[in-house]
Write a protein that holds these residues in place. Sequence first.
Motif, PDB file in Angstrom:
ATOM      1  N   ALA A 151      46.915  32.458  18.593  1.00 26.15           N
ATOM      2  CA  ALA A 151      45.783  33.124  19.243  1.00 26.15           C
ATOM      3  C   ALA A 151      44.495  32.887  18.462  1.00 26.15           C
ATOM      4  O   ALA A 151      44.495  32.803  17.236  1.00 26.15           O
ATOM      5  CB  ALA A 151      46.051  34.619  19.377  1.00 26.15           C
ATOM      6  N   ARG A 152      43.391  32.789  19.201  1.00 27.50           N
ATOM      7  CA  ARG A 152      42.065  32.649  18.618  1.00 27.50           C
ATOM      8  C   ARG A 152      41.262  33.884  19.040  1.00 27.50           C
ATOM      9  O   ARG A 152      40.650  33.893  20.115  1.00 27.50           O
ATOM     10  CB  ARG A 152      41.380  31.373  19.117  1.00 27.50           C
ATOM     11  CG  ARG A 152      42.219  30.117  18.928  1.00 27.50           C
ATOM     12  CD  ARG A 152      41.397  28.864  19.233  1.00 27.50           C
ATOM     13  NE  ARG A 152      40.902  28.826  20.599  1.00 27.50           N
ATOM     14  CZ  ARG A 152      41.528  28.199  21.602  1.00 27.50           C
ATOM     15  NH1 ARG A 152      42.670  27.586  21.374  1.00 27.50           N
ATOM     16  NH2 ARG A 152      41.009  28.185  22.821  1.00 27.50           N
ATOM     17  N   PRO A 153      41.324  34.946  18.259  1.00 23.94           N
ATOM     18  CA  PRO A 153      40.707  36.206  18.696  1.00 23.94           C
ATOM     19  C   PRO A 153      39.255  36.041  19.089  1.00 23.94           C
ATOM     20  O   PRO A 153      38.491  35.310  18.461  1.00 23.94           O
ATOM     21  CB  PRO A 153      40.853  37.110  17.465  1.00 23.94           C
ATOM     22  CG  PRO A 153      42.038  36.546  16.735  1.00 23.94           C
ATOM     23  CD  PRO A 153      41.960  35.064  16.949  1.00 23.94           C
ATOM     24  N   ARG A 154      38.875  36.714  20.170  1.00 26.00           N
ATOM     25  CA  ARG A 154      37.502  36.726  20.634  1.00 26.00           C
ATOM     26  C   ARG A 154      36.666  37.635  19.733  1.00 26.00           C
ATOM     27  O   ARG A 154      37.208  38.410  18.950  1.00 26.00           O
ATOM     28  CB  ARG A 154      37.445  37.262  22.071  1.00 26.00           C
ATOM     29  CG  ARG A 154      37.999  36.304  23.108  1.00 26.00           C
ATOM     30  CD  ARG A 154      38.439  37.049  24.365  1.00 26.00           C
ATOM     31  NE  ARG A 154      37.412  37.931  24.914  1.00 26.00           N
ATOM     32  CZ  ARG A 154      36.572  37.592  25.872  1.00 26.00           C
ATOM     33  NH1 ARG A 154      36.615  36.389  26.394  1.00 26.00           N
ATOM     34  NH2 ARG A 154      35.683  38.447  26.326  1.00 26.00           N
ATOM     35  N   PRO A 155      35.333  37.533  19.827  1.00 26.11           N
ATOM     36  CA  PRO A 155      34.488  38.444  19.052  1.00 26.11           C
ATOM     37  C   PRO A 155      34.859  39.901  19.307  1.00 26.11           C
ATOM     38  O   PRO A 155      35.185  40.294  20.416  1.00 26.11           O
ATOM     39  CB  PRO A 155      33.076  38.128  19.579  1.00 26.11           C
ATOM     40  CG  PRO A 155      33.157  36.707  20.048  1.00 26.11           C
ATOM     41  CD  PRO A 155      34.555  36.555  20.607  1.00 26.11           C
ATOM     42  N   SER A 156      34.801  40.687  18.254  1.00 28.44           N
ATOM     43  CA  SER A 156      35.138  42.115  18.306  1.00 28.44           C
ATOM     44  C   SER A 156      36.580  42.348  18.729  1.00 28.44           C
ATOM     45  O   SER A 156      36.929  43.433  19.186  1.00 28.44           O
ATOM     46  CB  SER A 156      34.198  42.871  19.266  1.00 28.44           C
ATOM     47  OG  SER A 156      32.853  42.689  18.890  1.00 28.44           O
ATOM     48  N   ASP A 157      37.438  41.329  18.540  1.00 27.23           N
ATOM     49  CA  ASP A 157      38.860  41.464  18.868  1.00 27.23           C
ATOM     50  C   ASP A 157      39.097  41.821  20.329  1.00 27.23           C
ATOM     51  O   ASP A 157      40.070  42.483  20.662  1.00 27.23           O
ATOM     52  CB  ASP A 157      39.535  42.520  17.973  1.00 27.23           C
ATOM     53  CG  ASP A 157      39.986  41.924  16.645  1.00 27.23           C
ATOM     54  OD1 ASP A 157      40.101  40.685  16.576  1.00 27.23           O
ATOM     55  OD2 ASP A 157      40.219  42.692  15.711  1.00 27.23           O
ATOM     56  N   ARG A 158      38.246  41.373  21.211  1.00 30.13           N
ATOM     57  CA  ARG A 158      38.421  41.654  22.639  1.00 30.13           C
ATOM     58  C   ARG A 158      39.231  40.527  23.275  1.00 30.13           C
ATOM     59  O   ARG A 158      38.730  39.734  24.064  1.00 30.13           O
ATOM     60  CB  ARG A 158      37.066  41.842  23.304  1.00 30.13           C
ATOM     61  CG  ARG A 158      36.368  43.092  22.781  1.00 30.13           C
ATOM     62  CD  ARG A 158      35.061  43.367  23.487  1.00 30.13           C
ATOM     63  NE  ARG A 158      34.551  44.674  23.108  1.00 30.13           N
ATOM     64  CZ  ARG A 158      33.485  45.249  23.663  1.00 30.13           C
ATOM     65  NH1 ARG A 158      32.843  44.619  24.629  1.00 30.13           N
ATOM     66  NH2 ARG A 158      33.088  46.435  23.269  1.00 30.13           N
ATOM     67  N   SER A 159      40.490  40.477  22.895  1.00 34.65           N
ATOM     68  CA  SER A 159      41.377  39.415  23.351  1.00 34.65           C
ATOM     69  C   SER A 159      42.361  39.891  24.407  1.00 34.65           C
ATOM     70  O   SER A 159      42.973  39.077  25.094  1.00 34.65           O
ATOM     71  CB  SER A 159      42.159  38.843  22.167  1.00 34.65           C
ATOM     72  OG  SER A 159      41.290  38.390  21.158  1.00 34.65           O
ATOM     73  N   LEU A 160      42.521  41.206  24.510  1.00 36.46           N
ATOM     74  CA  LEU A 160      43.466  41.803  25.451  1.00 36.46           C
ATOM     75  C   LEU A 160      42.812  43.006  26.116  1.00 36.46           C
ATOM     76  O   LEU A 160      41.954  43.677  25.519  1.00 36.46           O
ATOM     77  CB  LEU A 160      44.727  42.283  24.721  1.00 36.46           C
ATOM     78  CG  LEU A 160      45.597  41.249  24.011  1.00 36.46           C
ATOM     79  CD1 LEU A 160      46.557  41.954  23.059  1.00 36.46           C
ATOM     80  CD2 LEU A 160      46.371  40.436  25.030  1.00 36.46           C
ATOM     81  N   PHE A 161      43.239  43.286  27.332  1.00 41.47           N
ATOM     82  CA  PHE A 161      42.788  44.438  28.093  1.00 41.47           C
ATOM     83  C   PHE A 161      44.038  45.180  28.551  1.00 41.47           C
ATOM     84  O   PHE A 161      44.971  44.548  29.065  1.00 41.47           O
ATOM     85  CB  PHE A 161      42.023  43.930  29.320  1.00 41.47           C
ATOM     86  CG  PHE A 161      40.704  44.583  29.588  1.00 41.47           C
ATOM     87  CD1 PHE A 161      40.031  45.317  28.633  1.00 41.47           C
ATOM     88  CD2 PHE A 161      40.105  44.441  30.832  1.00 41.47           C
ATOM     89  CE1 PHE A 161      38.800  45.889  28.898  1.00 41.47           C
ATOM     90  CE2 PHE A 161      38.875  45.008  31.116  1.00 41.47           C
ATOM     91  CZ  PHE A 161      38.224  45.727  30.143  1.00 41.47           C
ATOM     92  N   LEU A 162      44.081  46.481  28.389  1.00 38.83           N
ATOM     93  CA  LEU A 162      45.191  47.289  28.891  1.00 38.83           C
ATOM     94  C   LEU A 162      44.747  48.032  30.143  1.00 38.83           C
ATOM     95  O   LEU A 162      43.740  48.752  30.129  1.00 38.83           O
ATOM     96  CB  LEU A 162      45.653  48.298  27.840  1.00 38.83           C
ATOM     97  CG  LEU A 162      46.757  49.257  28.291  1.00 38.83           C
ATOM     98  CD1 LEU A 162      48.077  48.518  28.522  1.00 38.83           C
ATOM     99  CD2 LEU A 162      46.951  50.385  27.276  1.00 38.83           C
ATOM    100  N   GLN A 163      45.485  47.852  31.232  1.00 37.84           N
ATOM    101  CA  GLN A 163      45.231  48.609  32.468  1.00 37.84           C
ATOM    102  C   GLN A 163      46.321  49.654  32.629  1.00 37.84           C
ATOM    103  O   GLN A 163      47.515  49.345  32.566  1.00 37.84           O
ATOM    104  CB  GLN A 163      45.231  47.683  33.682  1.00 37.84           C
ATOM    105  CG  GLN A 163      45.060  48.447  35.001  1.00 37.84           C
ATOM    106  CD  GLN A 163      45.215  47.552  36.211  1.00 37.84           C
ATOM    107  OE1 GLN A 163      44.493  46.583  36.363  1.00 37.84           O
ATOM    108  NE2 GLN A 163      46.176  47.850  37.059  1.00 37.84           N
TER     109      GLN A 163
END
Length: 328
Positions: A232-244
């Motif tokens: 994984a290449r984490p996005r800025p601010s660790d916004r790599s996943l979203f929980l619904q």
Amino acid sequence: MAATNPTPTTRLAAAFGDLAVRLGVRDDPATTAEELLRITGEPHRHSILTDSAVPVEVSVKLDERGTPSLRCVVDLLGHRPDDWGPSLEQARSVTGCRTVEHDACLADLFRTHLTGAPADLPAPVMLGLGHGTGGRSRGTVYFRTSWLDPDELAARLPLRMETLREADHRYGSGLPASVEVLGYDLVDGELTSWKSYRWLPAAPGRDLGDLAGTHPDLLPARRVHDRFVSAARPRPSDRSLFLQVTHGPAGTRQKVFFFCSAWGWDGPDGLSALLGLLHREFDHDLGPLLRLREATAAHGVAVRLGLIAVGGDPRRPRLTFYFWPVTP
């Protein structure tokens, strides 16, 4: 759909209508395209939803039986939170409001979520259209809530936030109280379910259950996470996943969104590895994705896979593929 000089938006709408027919969820491509265009208009700046000049995200969902449905979400560019009358009018159409009670419910949602919002808040309201087999349709209204601190959000929506806290406690997620988006599904004007969206980090070496909790719906997402997290290449601010987290007639359901660029799926090798895993591990027929490629190619539309959401039965989960337009 006829157009003398098709724009990126009209081409995408035409491809959406075409795809609805190819998937067997609508009979009339022109009407389906026009429904989308009525919401979208012709934007003149990029959207935070898709990072392109076309503020429309198109998604194909495969349920546990592999049956496809087609959705889109529109960022209402130019609509201000301190003047939400035009957004409300669009939402009435999308959600099928037909009675005074429906209108009052929808207006109350707008008032509750947008009162006091910063005038320059990006994408304060987004609208969704969904089409399934058998003529099923639904509308969804999404509100940005990240501008509210947790206490203010709980004061505005005490029952919803208490339900969310109870779900967190039951499944041991230990998540922060910050909620990025709240969404409301409506069918023929009736509110059928509501859902929250919260950011999660990509953390190599940590189990997904430590990040998102132990709801049974998350078991298939854990398999995807474990397979790819080391790359994984984490996005800025660790916004790599979203929980619904969705609350409706079926109880509490959950799924995880993976941002493709953060997980190495934005190139041919990574995407091939992902699709191979989904077919091999979960036995899903990914033919509907080929139909999307055919429809977009037929109308000269370029898209890229931006997100994939996974949740549900561990043996054959629900999969949703989210495509973003690519514009010059």
